[in-house]
Design an enzyme around this catalytic site. Structure first.
Site, PDB file in Angstrom:
ATOM      1  N   GLU A   1      87.478  19.884 -14.292  1.00 31.97           N
ATOM      2  CA  GLU A   1      86.546  21.002 -14.412  1.00 31.97           C
ATOM      3  C   GLU A   1      85.121  20.540 -14.701  1.00 31.97           C
ATOM      4  OE1 GLU A   1      86.104  25.230 -16.854  1.00 31.97           O
ATOM      5  OE2 GLU A   1      87.504  23.709 -17.574  1.00 31.97           O
TER       6      GLU A   1
ATOM      7  N   GLU B   1      89.525  33.257 -17.804  1.00 35.09           N
ATOM      8  CA  GLU B   1      89.130  32.522 -19.000  1.00 35.09           C
ATOM      9  C   GLU B   1      87.831  33.155 -19.474  1.00 35.09           C
ATOM     10  OE1 GLU B   1      89.189  27.931 -20.167  1.00 35.09           O
ATOM     11  OE2 GLU B   1      87.269  28.562 -19.312  1.00 35.09           O
TER      12      GLU B   1
END
Length: 272
Positions: free
Chosen positions: A154, A248
């Site tokens: 990420e 998220e």
């Protein structure tokens, strides 16, 4: 088909973070199923914090898939990163993530490396630090491949890491180091900070994307900020993305309302 997911965190030390449901795994899964999410993304303290048979029963009971597993507890609880100057700490970080890979792979779910990537320290050397990251990702990518899943890296925003912040820099890093079993996480919150044009970045580097984090510009559920989601959704469809779009996001104004807002936004952009 693009699938929906919602986050469930089981790590009390990160309760101020961007996760929708907290602490009660079964209750979170029950609510996710009631809202017709396709899957859940889990954040656990370790690979052995959940009994796999129990998780399997709950997933089957609620007809959910495990979308991904986070590894951030390795840094939050133990201070481990893949780029720590201490080779022993790097070794422990690789072991922690490796165990998480094996845990998720039992359910066909990839592991996510976000905060455990670390940073170039003020006293550190950037090239050496990136070499450590490449070595760690190479080992872990091969581990994931042996378990039948891919690994997710990420790119985070500049306030969380000074390593790689965009899909462009992330994809170039994967190419340079021939990390074929590692895919990128396109986190819309981080992208809102770092990308000039989110939809264009997704089109250009879509072949590297393996997971999407669904949050608005302020990290609240999509629809509570100023992200222009329509062109982003269009770009994901144009690249034939078929993974998860996972919430998220902060549980604003509360977990239940955040989950409801998320699934409404998902259905609006990906189902209609």
């Amino acid at each position: 088909m693009i699938r929906s997911a919602v986050t469930i965190a089981l790590v009390p030390q990160i309760k101020s973070g961007p996760w929708i449901f907290w602490e009660d795994l079964e209750k979170g899964m029950e609510k996710a199923a009631a809202l017709e999410f396709d899957g859940v993304e889990l954040f656990t303290p370790s690979s052995d914090a959940l009994e796999p048979d129990r998780l399997r029963r709950l997933l089957e009971k609620h007809q959910l898939q495990l979308a991904a597993v986070g590894t951030g507890a390795g840094k939050v609880l133990h201070g481990m990163t893949l780029t720590d100057p201490d080779p022993e700490i790097r070794k422990k970080a690789i072991s922690f993530i490796s165990d998480m890979i094996s845990f998720g792979a039992q359910f066909g779910a990839p592991a996510i490396i976000g905060s455990m990537q670390g940073n170039v320290l003020a006293s550190g050397n950037r090239e050496e630090t990136l070499d450590c990251l490449a070595q760690g990702l190479e080992m872990l990518g091969k581990k994931a491949e042996s378990e039948g899943v891919f690994l997710i890296y990420e790119p985070l925003n500049r306030y969380e890491t000074n390593l790689l912040n965009t899909l462009e820099s992330g994809s170039a890093f994967l190419e340079k180091n021939r990390l074929g079993n590692v895919k990128l996480l396109a986190d819309l919150f981080h992208m809102n900070i770092e990308e000039d044009n989110l939809a264009q970045s997704i089109r250009e580097f879509g072949t590297y994307i393996g997971h999407v984090h669904f949050a608005d510009s302020n990290r609240k559920p999509m629809g509570f900020g100023h992200t222009d989601m329509a062109p982003i959704a269009k770009a994901l469809k144009e690249i034939d993305y078929s993974g998860y779009v996972s919430a998220e996001a902060f549980p604003f104004p509360n977990p239940d309302a955040a989950a409801e807002q998320t699934i409404k936004a998902f259905q609006r952009f990906f189902r209609h």
